[in-house]
Design a protein around this motif. Structure first.
Motif, PDB file in Angstrom:
ATOM      1  N   THR A  32      -4.944 -29.964  -7.982  1.00 39.03           N
ATOM      2  CA  THR A  32      -4.590 -29.637  -9.360  1.00 39.03           C
ATOM      3  C   THR A  32      -5.575 -28.628  -9.955  1.00 39.03           C
ATOM      4  O   THR A  32      -5.228 -27.864 -10.852  1.00 39.03           O
ATOM      5  CB  THR A  32      -4.539 -30.930 -10.203  1.00 39.03           C
ATOM      6  OG1 THR A  32      -3.415 -31.698  -9.750  1.00 39.03           O
ATOM      7  CG2 THR A  32      -4.347 -30.641 -11.684  1.00 39.03           C
ATOM      8  N   ASP A  33      -6.813 -28.614  -9.441  1.00 38.48           N
ATOM      9  CA  ASP A  33      -7.805 -27.653  -9.937  1.00 38.48           C
ATOM     10  C   ASP A  33      -7.522 -26.224  -9.473  1.00 38.48           C
ATOM     11  O   ASP A  33      -8.024 -25.270 -10.073  1.00 38.48           O
ATOM     12  CB  ASP A  33      -9.207 -28.046  -9.458  1.00 38.48           C
ATOM     13  CG  ASP A  33      -9.636 -29.388 -10.016  1.00 38.48           C
ATOM     14  OD1 ASP A  33      -9.383 -29.614 -11.209  1.00 38.48           O
ATOM     15  OD2 ASP A  33     -10.196 -30.190  -9.258  1.00 38.48           O
ATOM     16  N   THR A  34      -6.749 -26.069  -8.415  1.00 30.82           N
ATOM     17  CA  THR A  34      -6.547 -24.735  -7.831  1.00 30.82           C
ATOM     18  C   THR A  34      -5.950 -23.766  -8.856  1.00 30.82           C
ATOM     19  O   THR A  34      -6.442 -22.657  -9.037  1.00 30.82           O
ATOM     20  CB  THR A  34      -5.635 -24.832  -6.592  1.00 30.82           C
ATOM     21  OG1 THR A  34      -6.218 -25.765  -5.671  1.00 30.82           O
ATOM     22  CG2 THR A  34      -5.494 -23.479  -5.913  1.00 30.82           C
ATOM     23  N   LEU A  35      -4.867 -24.207  -9.517  1.00 30.76           N
ATOM     24  CA  LEU A  35      -4.233 -23.345 -10.522  1.00 30.76           C
ATOM     25  C   LEU A  35      -4.325 -23.956 -11.927  1.00 30.76           C
ATOM     26  O   LEU A  35      -3.856 -23.339 -12.877  1.00 30.76           O
ATOM     27  CB  LEU A  35      -2.753 -23.102 -10.162  1.00 30.76           C
ATOM     28  CG  LEU A  35      -2.464 -22.343  -8.854  1.00 30.76           C
ATOM     29  CD1 LEU A  35      -0.957 -22.130  -8.690  1.00 30.76           C
ATOM     30  CD2 LEU A  35      -3.187 -20.999  -8.813  1.00 30.76           C
ATOM     31  N   GLY A  36      -4.873 -25.174 -12.026  1.00 30.20           N
ATOM     32  CA  GLY A  36      -4.964 -25.817 -13.335  1.00 30.20           C
ATOM     33  C   GLY A  36      -3.780 -26.715 -13.654  1.00 30.20           C
ATOM     34  O   GLY A  36      -3.678 -27.256 -14.758  1.00 30.20           O
ATOM     35  N   PHE A  37      -2.882 -26.854 -12.711  1.00 31.13           N
ATOM     36  CA  PHE A  37      -1.747 -27.777 -12.845  1.00 31.13           C
ATOM     37  C   PHE A  37      -1.293 -28.137 -11.443  1.00 31.13           C
ATOM     38  O   PHE A  37      -1.736 -27.520 -10.463  1.00 31.13           O
ATOM     39  CB  PHE A  37      -0.597 -27.149 -13.663  1.00 31.13           C
ATOM     40  CG  PHE A  37      -0.199 -25.782 -13.181  1.00 31.13           C
ATOM     41  CD1 PHE A  37       0.634 -25.631 -12.091  1.00 31.13           C
ATOM     42  CD2 PHE A  37      -0.680 -24.641 -13.803  1.00 31.13           C
ATOM     43  CE1 PHE A  37       0.983 -24.370 -11.627  1.00 31.13           C
ATOM     44  CE2 PHE A  37      -0.335 -23.372 -13.344  1.00 31.13           C
ATOM     45  CZ  PHE A  37       0.491 -23.239 -12.255  1.00 31.13           C
ATOM     46  N   GLY A  38      -0.417 -29.114 -11.350  1.00 27.91           N
ATOM     47  CA  GLY A  38       0.005 -29.572 -10.029  1.00 27.91           C
ATOM     48  C   GLY A  38       1.513 -29.654  -9.902  1.00 27.91           C
ATOM     49  O   GLY A  38       2.262 -29.008 -10.652  1.00 27.91           O
ATOM     50  N   LYS A  39       1.953 -30.438  -8.928  1.00 31.49           N
ATOM     51  CA  LYS A  39       3.380 -30.687  -8.765  1.00 31.49           C
ATOM     52  C   LYS A  39       3.897 -31.443  -9.994  1.00 31.49           C
ATOM     53  O   LYS A  39       3.161 -32.262 -10.518  1.00 31.49           O
ATOM     54  CB  LYS A  39       3.601 -31.537  -7.498  1.00 31.49           C
ATOM     55  CG  LYS A  39       3.144 -30.852  -6.218  1.00 31.49           C
ATOM     56  CD  LYS A  39       3.212 -31.780  -5.009  1.00 31.49           C
ATOM     57  CE  LYS A  39       1.962 -32.610  -4.826  1.00 31.49           C
ATOM     58  NZ  LYS A  39       1.906 -33.367  -3.562  1.00 31.49           N
ATOM     59  N   PRO A  40       5.058 -31.234 -10.505  1.00 32.41           N
ATOM     60  CA  PRO A  40       6.195 -30.544  -9.862  1.00 32.41           C
ATOM     61  C   PRO A  40       6.334 -29.059 -10.193  1.00 32.41           C
ATOM     62  O   PRO A  40       7.382 -28.494  -9.903  1.00 32.41           O
ATOM     63  CB  PRO A  40       7.390 -31.321 -10.431  1.00 32.41           C
ATOM     64  CG  PRO A  40       6.962 -31.669 -11.835  1.00 32.41           C
ATOM     65  CD  PRO A  40       5.489 -31.954 -11.721  1.00 32.41           C
ATOM     66  N   ALA A  90      10.210 -37.185  -6.749  1.00 26.96           N
ATOM     67  CA  ALA A  90      10.329 -36.140  -7.784  1.00 26.96           C
ATOM     68  C   ALA A  90       9.353 -34.994  -7.520  1.00 26.96           C
ATOM     69  O   ALA A  90       9.736 -33.819  -7.566  1.00 26.96           O
ATOM     70  CB  ALA A  90      10.077 -36.744  -9.163  1.00 26.96           C
ATOM     71  N   ASN A  91       8.102 -35.337  -7.237  1.00 23.51           N
ATOM     72  CA  ASN A  91       7.060 -34.312  -7.110  1.00 23.51           C
ATOM     73  C   ASN A  91       7.049 -33.622  -5.756  1.00 23.51           C
ATOM     74  O   ASN A  91       6.780 -32.425  -5.667  1.00 23.51           O
ATOM     75  CB  ASN A  91       5.676 -34.939  -7.331  1.00 23.51           C
ATOM     76  CG  ASN A  91       5.385 -35.146  -8.792  1.00 23.51           C
ATOM     77  OD1 ASN A  91       6.097 -34.644  -9.658  1.00 23.51           O
ATOM     78  ND2 ASN A  91       4.352 -35.915  -9.077  1.00 23.51           N
TER      79      ASN A  91
END
Ligand SMILES: [Mg+2]
Length: 268
Positions: free
Chosen positions: A189-197, A224-225
């Protein structure tokens, strides 16, 4: 599997080389036929690692630090609520609405409220002094995890880990489990600042390995994710449902990672 790998395996196994040996070795390796994808986008928590169990254990240890007089039954219920996260607080973290420690504090507060324990935010460090070492000590790979990863890699598939957990937590888990050097690509989640979905995180994971989404297959435990969201982003998705119950009429793709090579073969 490359033909040279098959020859090497045959020699090491003392198998007489020939078409029949190739067939038997391929059958033994669990997969056959053309490579179904270039990249396997693999979830981590509750897919490779039994994270829910580790969280329950760690939450009970954190609760014991904060509420030493609490009963074992209360701590058990606290751990269930904390891990289960029925309020969906973790999703707010992966959407970028909460920072990691805000997310964890909110989950402590709701779990404490459920059990009737009085929570004060100033005791957060105390909670972590119990939770963090217990969480690290409780990390376990599912027994079928690394064999599935190896099978994919022998097929020439690049494995990219894509998790909604934080970078630091993910690094800790992989290090404790002795596989931190094992994966070249780890997206958190830290890579772009958000995660799946969010589809952009899948696009990023595919691009890291130099593949178009259509040439990637995502695998994970969260329908879902890991599956629906992956399909929305243009990947193919395989759902790992260890319970085997299915959801909303969607049956599990696989019930264990040991079934993954065969499922990939069918996905060609
Ligand atoms: Mg998961």
């Amino acid at each position: 599997m490359e033909i040279t790998d098959l020859v090497g395996t045959a020699v090491r196994s003392g198998v007489t080389w020939g078409a029949d040996a190739v067939r038997r070795l391929r059958a033994r390796s669990g997969f056959d036929g053309p490579r179904p994808c270039h990249v396997l986008v693999l979830d981590v928590d509750d897919t490779l690692i039994d994270t829910a169990a580790a969280m329950r254990t760690a939450a009970r240890a954190g609760a014991l630090e904060v509420w030493p007089q609490s009963s074992a039954a209360d701590r058990e219920r606290f751990g269930e609520h904390f891990s289960g996260d029925p309020e969906g607080i973790f999703a707010r973290y992966t959407a970028g609405e909460l920072r990691f420690h805000e997310m964890r504090k909110a989950r402590i507060a709701t779990a404490a409220s459920d059990v009737g324990l009085v929570w004060e935010s100033r005791r957060y460090r105390r909670f972590c002094s119990g939770y963090d070492p217990a969480f690290a000590a409780a990390q376990r790979l599912y027994p079928d995890a690394m064999a599935a990863v190896q099978a994919a890699e022998r097929w020439g598939i690049t494995v990219v880990l894509l998790t909604n957990s934080s970078n630091s937590a993910t690094r800790m888990k992989l290090q404790v489990l002795g596989v931190s050097e094992r994966f070249e690509h780890v997206v958190t989640t830290d890579t772009l600042g958000f995660g799946k979905p969010d589809p952009r995180i899948f696009e990023h994971a595919c691009a890291l390995a130099g593949a178009a989404p259509a040439d990637c297959i995502a695998v994970g435990d969260n329908y879902a994710n890991d599956v629906a969201a992956a399909r929305d982003a243009g990947l193919r998705g395989l759902w790992l449902d260890r319970s085997g119950r299915g959801i909303g009429g969607e049956p599990p793709s696989i019930r264990a990672l040991s079934e993954l090579p065969a499922a990939l073969s069918r996905a060609v």
